[in-house]
Design a protein around this motif. Structure first.
Motif, PDB file in Angstrom:
ATOM      1  N   ASN A   1      39.529  42.950  38.134  1.00  0.00           N
ATOM      2  CA  ASN A   1      39.672  43.013  39.585  1.00  0.00           C
ATOM      3  C   ASN A   1      41.003  42.489  40.107  1.00  0.00           C
ATOM      4  OD1 ASN A   1      37.145  44.112  40.010  1.00  0.00           O
ATOM      5  ND2 ASN A   1      36.142  42.117  40.100  1.00  0.00           N
ATOM      6  N   GLY A   2      41.902  42.036  39.298  1.00  0.00           N
ATOM      7  CA  GLY A   2      43.138  41.468  39.818  1.00  0.00           C
ATOM      8  C   GLY A   2      44.250  41.513  38.795  1.00  0.00           C
ATOM      9  N   PHE A   3      45.377  40.911  39.174  1.00  0.00           N
ATOM     10  CA  PHE A   3      46.542  40.846  38.311  1.00  0.00           C
ATOM     11  C   PHE A   3      46.606  39.475  37.653  1.00  0.00           C
ATOM     12  CE2 PHE A   3      47.725  43.850  41.693  1.00  0.00           C
ATOM     13  CZ  PHE A   3      48.029  44.957  40.925  1.00  0.00           C
ATOM     14  N   THR A   4      47.160  39.453  36.482  1.00  0.00           N
ATOM     15  CA  THR A   4      47.348  38.166  35.820  1.00  0.00           C
ATOM     16  C   THR A   4      48.611  37.509  36.348  1.00  0.00           C
ATOM     17  OG1 THR A   4      48.673  39.056  34.016  1.00  0.00           O
ATOM     18  CG2 THR A   4      46.274  39.073  33.716  1.00  0.00           C
ATOM     19  N   LEU A   5      48.742  36.245  36.124  1.00  0.00           N
ATOM     20  CA  LEU A   5      49.919  35.500  36.547  1.00  0.00           C
ATOM     21  C   LEU A   5      51.171  36.079  35.897  1.00  0.00           C
ATOM     22  CD1 LEU A   5      51.164  33.155  38.081  1.00  0.00           C
ATOM     23  CD2 LEU A   5      50.665  31.697  36.124  1.00  0.00           C
TER      24      LEU A   5
END
Length: 141
Positions: free
Chosen positions: A9-13
């Motif tokens: 659901n998102g981007f990694t750092l």
């Protein structure tokens, strides 16, 4: 029971840092080019304003018979000087004399050293001469 695969659901750092690094690199390359063109556009804008003011000064001369004195300055284009009879102004559309793109007043001298009158801006550095954005923008060239 079957396990359902986990949704991303998102981007990694790490992905965010890579994108920010690319944006910073592009800004470092493009930024100076944009600033160079911005300085050139201010010089062109000053040339156009000087041409417009020179035309207004010519209209003033047609009505009054002479150009405004250095003391009267460009204000004579918007306010009737007390010692002028055939003033048919205002000769500018706005109620204020415009300033140059560097927010300084235009310099006006009558009689001029280079023509009937001298009308000029000292550019970004506000000193005589200069190169690029620092160059003087004058009415007599």
């Amino acid at each position: 029971m079957m396990k359902q695969p986990k949704k991303n659901n998102g981007f990694t750092l790490l992905e965010l840092l890579v994108v920010l690094g690319i944006i910073a690199m592009l800004a470092g390359i493009v930024g100076p080019q944009v600033m160079k063109h911005m300085g050139a556009s201010k010089t062109k804008a000053a040339k156009v304003q000087i041409e417009g003011l020179a035309s207004s000064l010519d209209m003033y001369k047609l009505d009054v018979g002479r150009y405004p004195s250095t003391e009267q300055g460009l204000n004579a284009l918007i306010e009737k000087p007390s010692d002028v009879e055939r003033w048919n102004g205002p000769y500018l559309r706005k109620s204020k004399v415009p300033v140059d793109p560097w927010q300084q007043p235009y310099q006006y001298k009558f009689p001029g050293e280079h023509g009937n009158f001298d009308l000029f801006s000292l550019g970004a550095d506000q000193k005589d001469g200069g190169e690029g954005e620092d160059q003087d923008v004058v009415s007599w060239l």
